[in-house]
Scaffold this motif. Structure first.
Motif, PDB file in Angstrom:
ATOM      1  N   GLU A 411     -10.742  53.325 -53.752  1.00 22.92           N
ATOM      2  CA  GLU A 411     -11.316  54.591 -53.281  1.00 22.92           C
ATOM      3  C   GLU A 411     -12.812  54.451 -53.043  1.00 22.92           C
ATOM      4  O   GLU A 411     -13.354  54.931 -52.037  1.00 22.92           O
ATOM      5  CB  GLU A 411     -11.034  55.696 -54.313  1.00 22.92           C
ATOM      6  N   LYS A 412     -13.473  53.790 -53.977  1.00 21.68           N
ATOM      7  CA  LYS A 412     -14.906  53.567 -53.835  1.00 21.68           C
ATOM      8  C   LYS A 412     -15.217  52.757 -52.582  1.00 21.68           C
ATOM      9  O   LYS A 412     -16.128  53.061 -51.814  1.00 21.68           O
ATOM     10  CB  LYS A 412     -15.435  52.864 -55.089  1.00 21.68           C
ATOM     11  N   GLN A 413     -14.423  51.704 -52.377  1.00 21.83           N
ATOM     12  CA  GLN A 413     -14.620  50.862 -51.211  1.00 21.83           C
ATOM     13  C   GLN A 413     -14.348  51.644 -49.920  1.00 21.83           C
ATOM     14  O   GLN A 413     -15.050  51.489 -48.906  1.00 21.83           O
ATOM     15  CB  GLN A 413     -13.689  49.634 -51.296  1.00 21.83           C
ATOM     16  N   ALA A 414     -13.327  52.520 -49.946  1.00 18.03           N
ATOM     17  CA  ALA A 414     -13.002  53.329 -48.759  1.00 18.03           C
ATOM     18  C   ALA A 414     -14.154  54.275 -48.420  1.00 18.03           C
ATOM     19  O   ALA A 414     -14.523  54.457 -47.254  1.00 18.03           O
ATOM     20  CB  ALA A 414     -11.716  54.116 -48.996  1.00 18.03           C
ATOM     21  N   LYS A 415     -14.744  54.882 -49.465  1.00 16.12           N
ATOM     22  CA  LYS A 415     -15.884  55.761 -49.220  1.00 16.12           C
ATOM     23  C   LYS A 415     -17.051  54.995 -48.615  1.00 16.12           C
ATOM     24  O   LYS A 415     -17.712  55.479 -47.691  1.00 16.12           O
ATOM     25  CB  LYS A 415     -16.306  56.436 -50.526  1.00 16.12           C
ATOM     26  N   GLN A 416     -17.288  53.828 -49.157  1.00 16.83           N
ATOM     27  CA  GLN A 416     -18.386  53.025 -48.617  1.00 16.83           C
ATOM     28  C   GLN A 416     -18.124  52.669 -47.156  1.00 16.83           C
ATOM     29  O   GLN A 416     -19.023  52.745 -46.307  1.00 16.83           O
ATOM     30  CB  GLN A 416     -18.555  51.758 -49.456  1.00 16.83           C
ATOM     31  N   LYS A 423     -22.341  56.113 -40.128  1.00 16.78           N
ATOM     32  CA  LYS A 423     -23.662  55.643 -39.729  1.00 16.78           C
ATOM     33  C   LYS A 423     -23.592  54.914 -38.399  1.00 16.78           C
ATOM     34  O   LYS A 423     -24.448  55.095 -37.516  1.00 16.78           O
ATOM     35  CB  LYS A 423     -24.241  54.720 -40.798  1.00 16.78           C
ATOM     36  N   LEU A 424     -22.569  54.091 -38.235  1.00 15.89           N
ATOM     37  CA  LEU A 424     -22.420  53.342 -36.991  1.00 15.89           C
ATOM     38  C   LEU A 424     -22.183  54.293 -35.803  1.00 15.89           C
ATOM     39  O   LEU A 424     -22.764  54.140 -34.729  1.00 15.89           O
ATOM     40  CB  LEU A 424     -21.250  52.357 -37.129  1.00 15.89           C
ATOM     41  N   GLN A 425     -21.322  55.308 -36.030  1.00 11.89           N
ATOM     42  CA  GLN A 425     -21.045  56.268 -34.957  1.00 11.89           C
ATOM     43  C   GLN A 425     -22.296  57.050 -34.589  1.00 11.89           C
ATOM     44  O   GLN A 425     -22.576  57.293 -33.409  1.00 11.89           O
ATOM     45  CB  GLN A 425     -19.932  57.213 -35.414  1.00 11.89           C
ATOM     46  N   ALA A 426     -23.080  57.428 -35.609  1.00 11.20           N
ATOM     47  CA  ALA A 426     -24.309  58.178 -35.339  1.00 11.20           C
ATOM     48  C   ALA A 426     -25.299  57.347 -34.540  1.00 11.20           C
ATOM     49  O   ALA A 426     -25.938  57.837 -33.599  1.00 11.20           O
ATOM     50  CB  ALA A 426     -24.936  58.630 -36.667  1.00 11.20           C
ATOM     51  N   SER A 427     -25.406  56.051 -34.934  1.00 11.69           N
ATOM     52  CA  SER A 427     -26.333  55.179 -34.198  1.00 11.69           C
ATOM     53  C   SER A 427     -25.875  55.009 -32.748  1.00 11.69           C
ATOM     54  O   SER A 427     -26.689  54.989 -31.820  1.00 11.69           O
ATOM     55  CB  SER A 427     -26.439  53.838 -34.897  1.00 11.69           C
ATOM     56  N   LEU A 428     -24.554  54.910 -32.542  1.00 11.45           N
ATOM     57  CA  LEU A 428     -24.049  54.768 -31.180  1.00 11.45           C
ATOM     58  C   LEU A 428     -24.331  56.040 -30.343  1.00 11.45           C
ATOM     59  O   LEU A 428     -24.708  55.973 -29.167  1.00 11.45           O
ATOM     60  CB  LEU A 428     -22.545  54.479 -31.193  1.00 11.45           C
ATOM     61  N   LEU A 429     -24.144  57.208 -30.976  1.00 11.45           N
ATOM     62  CA  LEU A 429     -24.416  58.460 -30.261  1.00 11.45           C
ATOM     63  C   LEU A 429     -25.895  58.588 -29.915  1.00 11.45           C
ATOM     64  O   LEU A 429     -26.265  59.036 -28.827  1.00 11.45           O
ATOM     65  CB  LEU A 429     -23.966  59.655 -31.110  1.00 11.45           C
TER      66      LEU A 429
END
Length: 569
Positions: A411-416, A423-429
């Motif tokens: 679960e922790k890894q999934a959240k990360q 973050k990647l999607q925001a940078s692409l937008l």
């Protein structure tokens, strides 16, 4: 008088020396030469064809010692009818074997002394092949040698040497014995001459059967005069020579059981006299003093007593007694071992009987113990079952705890991973918005440039078309970026389902985006001065690219389109 066993020992040395390859076999040609030499020394006629006839059924090549022995006994030793020189026989065998086994250059003894030690070894060695001398005979020989040299016996030194002999199975070969004496292990401080005299004296006693020797006066039978002679006493004779070099022999006094020796009173100016009475003659002899006279009388009487009893010489009798004693000790040891086996077997039978009685005696106790043990085993089994159930429950709890930890970690890894995708999607937008704004700015600037001047419009038609094509390419690239964004969103949905694959594909996509250099340009550190604003937007080109574009535009402007005339503004 020669003994077959002692003669065979010398022949064995010669046969072994001819075995160059150490295979235990010698070629027939070499055996022919050896047989001819033996026949010559032993004074028997040699038959050169006898060897081939004897081995005509054996054409397999070289012969072993066991194969040669029947021929040796039948065609050589059995044909000896007269006395031969045993010393010459030994020298012949010695000549064949010593150079291949030892060198006396680095030793304290000469070749002649080495030959004497070799003869002594053959006399004292065991009647088994290969020939060896055991520790007891080595000690006997060393005692005689040191006594002959006038040196004392060191028991401590010999005990130390016996410890060294233990590594060689408490035995020595003839060549090891010669090397032992030649290196002076037991004769330190002795000169070569003293060692040579000691070896010669022991050789005369053991090999030549010399029981006593020395100068005495002898009365002649014809002229009745007294002459000094060198006398040599052997078991069956008393020989006298002109001097001690034994070169000129003057006569023999043959001893037999009928002879006797008696002391005589002093007469004719001679003292310390005695007489030897034989069957046909009597011999008057005068010793140098009473002690020598007594020694000679005792030695001669001992020889006569041995002859009457039919016994060999004292040293041969002593050797025979030592061997009999060793055989008796070996027999006793074998008997003791056999008795020990019987006692051990009887003890085992007793033990078995006692064990049977013990079993009968404790049978009831064993039954009771069995019942108690069964009860204890049942209790232990019950406790073991409870313990197993408890351990199983503990293992289940540990497994559940481990699964919970793994779920929390997942679960922790999934959240990360989800945060990374956001973050990647925001940078692409953000990048897409920046590119879109830049394109809009570029379009507005182009429209303003077209409205500002019609003249420039005509001059820059070709360039405008080029820019439009570039704009179309940029639009296509923008559409491509839009499609890539949609693909990224689909990938994000897949990554949400498969968290581990999303991370790897995101890295791959970032690598793809980083490789595009058109409208999507990686942000790099630039010049800190004021930004240049061009028709394509602020900071769309570097200074170098701008200069190159400006130069190209000036050249096209100067040339003009084909078929047109430049008009001044």
């Amino acid at each position: 008088m020669w003994l077959r066993d002692e003669i065979l020992k010398s022949i064995w040395h010669a046969f072994t020396a001819l075995d160059v390859d150490q295979r235990g076999k010698v070629s027939k040609s070499q055996l022919k030469v050896l047989s001819h030499s033996l026949c010559t020394v032993m004074k028997i006629p040699h038959d050169p064809v006898a060897l081939e006839e004897h081995f005509k059924d054996d054409d397999k090549g070289p012969l072993s010692n066991q194969g040669y022995m029947p021929y040796l006994n039948r065609f050589i030793l059995d044909k000896v009818q007269e006395e031969f020189d045993v010393l010459e026989f030994n020298k012949m065998c010695w000549t064949l074997c010593y150079k291949k086994n030892i060198s006396t250059k680095h030793l304290l003894i000469t070749d002649d002394n080495a030959f004497k030690v070799w003869c002594i070894f053959n006399f004292l060695s065991e009647d088994k092949y290969p020939l060896v001398m055991i520790t007891e005979e080595i000690e006997c020989f060393l005692r005689k040698l040191l006594e002959a040299m006038g040196s004392g016996w060191s028991e401590e030194k010999f005990c130390d040497y016996k410890l060294q002999l233990h590594s060689k199975n408490n035995r020595l070969s003839a060549w090891e014995l010669i090397e032992l004496l030649g290196l002076g292990h037991f004769t330190k401080g002795m000169t070569r001459q003293t060692l040579s005299m000691g070896i010669g004296e022991v050789f005369q006693e053991l090999i030549l059967d010399v029981l006593k020797q020395g100068y005495m006066m002898k009365k002649g039978h014809k002229r009745k005069n007294w002459t000094e002679r060198w006398f040599v006493l052997r078991p069956n004779s008393l020989s006298y020579y002109a001097c001690e070099d034994l070169v000129e022999k003057k006569g023999d006094i043959i001893l037999d059981p009928t002879c006797c020796v008696e002391s005589l009173p002093d007469k004719e100016g001679k003292k310390c006299m005695f007489i030897i009475k034989c069957t046909d003659k009597s011999f008057e002899i005068s010793a140098s003093d009473k002690k020598k006279k007594q020694e000679w009388l005792q030695a001669i009487q001992t020889c006569l007593q041995l002859l009457r009893l039919g016994l060999p010489s004292p040293h041969r009798e002593a050797r025979l007694r030592r061997r009999e004693l060793r055989q008796r000790q070996q027999t006793e040891e074998d008997d003791l071992a056999e008795r020990m086996k019987h006692l051990q077997a009887a003890n085992e039978n007793k033990q078995r009987q006692l064990e049977g009685m013990r079993k009968d005696r404790y049978r009831l106790d064993l039954k009771r113990e069995k019942m108690v043990r069964q009860q204890m085993e049942e209790q232990v089994a019950q406790k073991s079952s409870e313990l197993e159930q408890y351990l199983l429950r503990v293992r289940e709890l540990e497994d559940m705890y481990r699964r919970l930890e793994e779920a929390l970690e997942d679960e922790k890894q999934a959240k990360q991973d989800e945060e990374a995708m956001h973050k990647l999607q925001a940078s692409l937008l953000e990048e897409e918005a920046a590119k879109r704004a830049e394109l809009e700015r570029f379009h507005r600037q182009q429209q303003r440039a077209l409205l500002q001047t019609e003249a420039e419009k005509q001059e820059l038609v070709a360039e405008q078309r080029l820019k439009e094509r570039e704009l179309q390419a940029a639009m296509l690239q923008l559409e491509k970026l839009e499609r890539e964004r949609l693909g990224a969103l689909e990938q994000y949905q897949e990554v949400s389902m498969k968290l581990e694959r999303a991370a790897n594909k995101t890295k791959t996509w970032k690598d793809k985006v980083a490789k595009h250099e058109g409208l999507v340009r990686l942000i790099q550190p630039g010049h800190k001065g004021p930004q240049r604003i061009t028709n394509w937007g602020p900071a769309s080109f570097t200074d170098v690219e701008l200069e190159l574009r400006k130069k190209s535009w000036q050249e096209r402007k100067n040339q003009g389109p084909p078929g047109s005339v430049n008009t001044p503004r």
